[in-house]
Design an enzyme around this catalytic site. Structure first.
Site, PDB file in Angstrom:
ATOM      1  N   TRP A 135       1.100  -1.285  -0.473  1.00 18.46           N
ATOM      2  CA  TRP A 135       0.352   0.012  -0.392  1.00 18.46           C
ATOM      3  C   TRP A 135       0.807   1.459  -0.321  1.00 18.46           C
ATOM      4  O   TRP A 135       0.284   2.458  -0.914  1.00 18.46           O
ATOM      5  CB  TRP A 135      -1.069  -0.332   1.078  1.00 18.46           C
ATOM      6  CG  TRP A 135      -2.148  -1.235   1.080  1.00 18.46           C
ATOM      7  CD1 TRP A 135      -1.936  -2.589   1.695  1.00 18.46           C
ATOM      8  CD2 TRP A 135      -3.332  -1.009   0.074  1.00 18.46           C
ATOM      9  NE1 TRP A 135      -3.035  -2.986   1.256  1.00 18.46           N
ATOM     10  CE2 TRP A 135      -4.185  -2.474   0.080  1.00 18.46           C
ATOM     11  CE3 TRP A 135      -3.402  -0.320  -1.192  1.00 18.46           C
ATOM     12  CZ2 TRP A 135      -4.721  -2.861  -0.878  1.00 18.46           C
ATOM     13  CZ3 TRP A 135      -4.621  -1.007  -2.234  1.00 18.46           C
ATOM     14  CH2 TRP A 135      -4.897  -1.726  -2.040  1.00 18.46           C
ATOM     15  N   ASP A 177      -1.636   7.125   5.948  1.00 19.90           N
ATOM     16  CA  ASP A 177      -2.875   6.152   5.420  1.00 19.90           C
ATOM     17  C   ASP A 177      -2.855   5.065   6.727  1.00 19.90           C
ATOM     18  O   ASP A 177      -2.121   4.084   6.842  1.00 19.90           O
ATOM     19  CB  ASP A 177      -1.909   5.040   4.428  1.00 19.90           C
ATOM     20  CG  ASP A 177      -2.840   4.371   4.154  1.00 19.90           C
ATOM     21  OD1 ASP A 177      -4.227   4.013   4.833  1.00 19.90           O
ATOM     22  OD2 ASP A 177      -3.046   3.620   3.755  1.00 19.90           O
ATOM     23  N   LYS A 208     -12.784  -1.525   6.528  1.00 19.92           N
ATOM     24  CA  LYS A 208     -12.038  -1.945   7.092  1.00 19.92           C
ATOM     25  C   LYS A 208     -12.414  -1.886   9.074  1.00 19.92           C
ATOM     26  O   LYS A 208     -12.979  -3.185   9.801  1.00 19.92           O
ATOM     27  CB  LYS A 208     -10.804  -1.735   7.230  1.00 19.92           C
ATOM     28  CG  LYS A 208     -10.349  -1.991   5.428  1.00 19.92           C
ATOM     29  CD  LYS A 208      -8.669  -1.473   5.307  1.00 19.92           C
ATOM     30  CE  LYS A 208      -8.612  -1.298   4.274  1.00 19.92           C
ATOM     31  NZ  LYS A 208      -8.676  -2.860   3.744  1.00 19.92           N
TER      32      LYS A 208
END
Ligand code: PMP
Length: 369
Positions: free
Chosen positions: A102, A172, A196
């Site tokens: 990511w 993030d 999530k």
């Protein structure tokens, strides 16, 4: 299927049952307005109430200082990969820490807009551990330092943050947002795709320090991708994801009622420990990430044999333990233990893994390296 299962998906993921039940009750007629939230105008007073409560509850939950703006934006976590450099690269330079797929994606995007330099990376060990952050070569004129605090695929997480020498820290937090207390003033910008640990897919939360919102950004930046535009419009420059804002707001309230983020951290530690303790003692399965930087949220593990991994995934599924297939790039299994996963779910998973292990002939099994 008559009963709800234990859902170990990395996202979209399990939501707290009381939140779903409350939304179910209000589905056809929210607060006596005669309509569903899905039918409400985002400009209505009723929706404005939902929005304001969500913002305020999140501010309380994370103790977000007044000089930070909270935005609910579309485009998930991924659109932040380009929106961050577009808005924050004033000098055209940013330093990136690469700890997994990511952060690498974010860096790939960042380099389209300026000099995005990698200042630490664990790519050479396939991101099985985190890079050392003890002496980062942060550039004097870097606009920000970028990190992904919990790498969802590799199952690694930072326990603390490095010194960014006064540069704004962009983080993030998609797969660990609201899983533990967070000192917001340490950051310039935090973002998280909500699907999530918070709510239904289709939205990201952005928490940005006000001085980083440029008043006169490059006019070539598409209007929709400007933080100043969304900030001025209170996330309603265009029609927002009303349903996601509504459900996220319910989750914020639920977490406050549960004792807030410290209580979440205690529970999350207990759950992760339960599974890691089993994996560390198992002769069949082993965790994939290095022990020193294991995530509390995403736990990839394997027997080392794809056939056995598939069989145990099937066994778990039959027992109502679902979404345990590992990410396609890593194989094996992955258990995501977000806030909504109860300890009972983790205990049921360990019991299933244990019984599978016991049934195998004991000679020759020693994959737990
Ligand atoms: N960052 C992290 C850490 C993620 O795990 C993900 C999605 N799995 C993303 C960003 C991308 O989020 P989205 O799918 O919301 O664009």
């Amino acid at each position: 299927m008559e009963h709800r299962v234990y859902n170990f998906s990395a996202g979209p993921a399990a939501l707290p049952l009381p939140v779903l039940e409350s939304a179910q009750k209000e589905l056809l007629n929210f607060g006596g307005c005669g309509m569903s939230v899905m039918e409400l105008s985002h400009r209505s007073k009723t929706f404005r109430g939902i929005y304001n409560a969500a913002v305020e509850d999140l501010r309380t939950l994370m103790d977000i200082p007044e000089n930070y703006r909270i935005l609910f934006l579309q485009g998930g976590g991924t659109l932040r990969f380009s929106m961050v450099p577009l808005n924050l690269m004033v000098q055209g330079k940013a330093d990136y820490i690469l700890s997994g797929a990511w952060s690498e994606k974010a860096w790939e995007e960042g380099r389209k807009f300026g000099s995005a330099q990698v200042i630490a990376s664990s790519r050479d060990i396939q991101f099985t551990d985190l890079p050392d952050l003890s002496s980062l070569p942060i550039r004097e004129d870097a606009d920000y330092v970028y990190i992904c605090e919990n790498e969802t695929i590799h199952g690694t997480a930072y326990a603390g943050l490095p010194d960014t020498k006064g540069k704004p820290f962009v983080s993030d937090q998609s797969s660990m947002f609201l899983s533990k207390p967070c000192k917001v003033s340490d950051y310039g910008l935090i973002f998280a795709g909500v699907q999530k640990n918070v709510g239904p897919a289709g939205m990201a939360v952005v928490i940005i320090r006000e001085d980083l919102i440029r008043k006169d950004p490059d006019p070539a930046i598409p209007t929709y991708l400007r933080y100043d535009v969304h900030s001025r419009a209170d996330s309603m420059y265009n029609t927002p994801n009303c349903w996601s804002i509504y459900l996220c707001g319910k989750v914020f309230r639920y977490l406050l009622d549960q004792g807030g983020l410290s209580a979440m951290e205690t529970r999350n530690r207990e759950k992760a420990k339960f599974l890691y303790d089993y994996l560390d003692s198992s002769r069949l399965f082993h965790g994939i990430a290095q022990r020193s930087h294991r995530s509390l949220m995403n736990i990839p593990f394997t027997s080392g044999f794809s056939l056995l991994d598939s069989r145990v995934i099937q066994r778990c599924r039959e027992a109502g333990l679902v979404e345990l297939t590992g990410h396609r790039s890593l194989g094996g299994l992955r258990a995501s233990l977000y806030n909504a996963m109860p300890l009972e779910g983790v205990k049921a998973l360990v019991a299933c893994l244990e019984s599978f292990e016991k049934e195998l002939p004991q000679e020759g099994i020693s994959c737990g390296s």
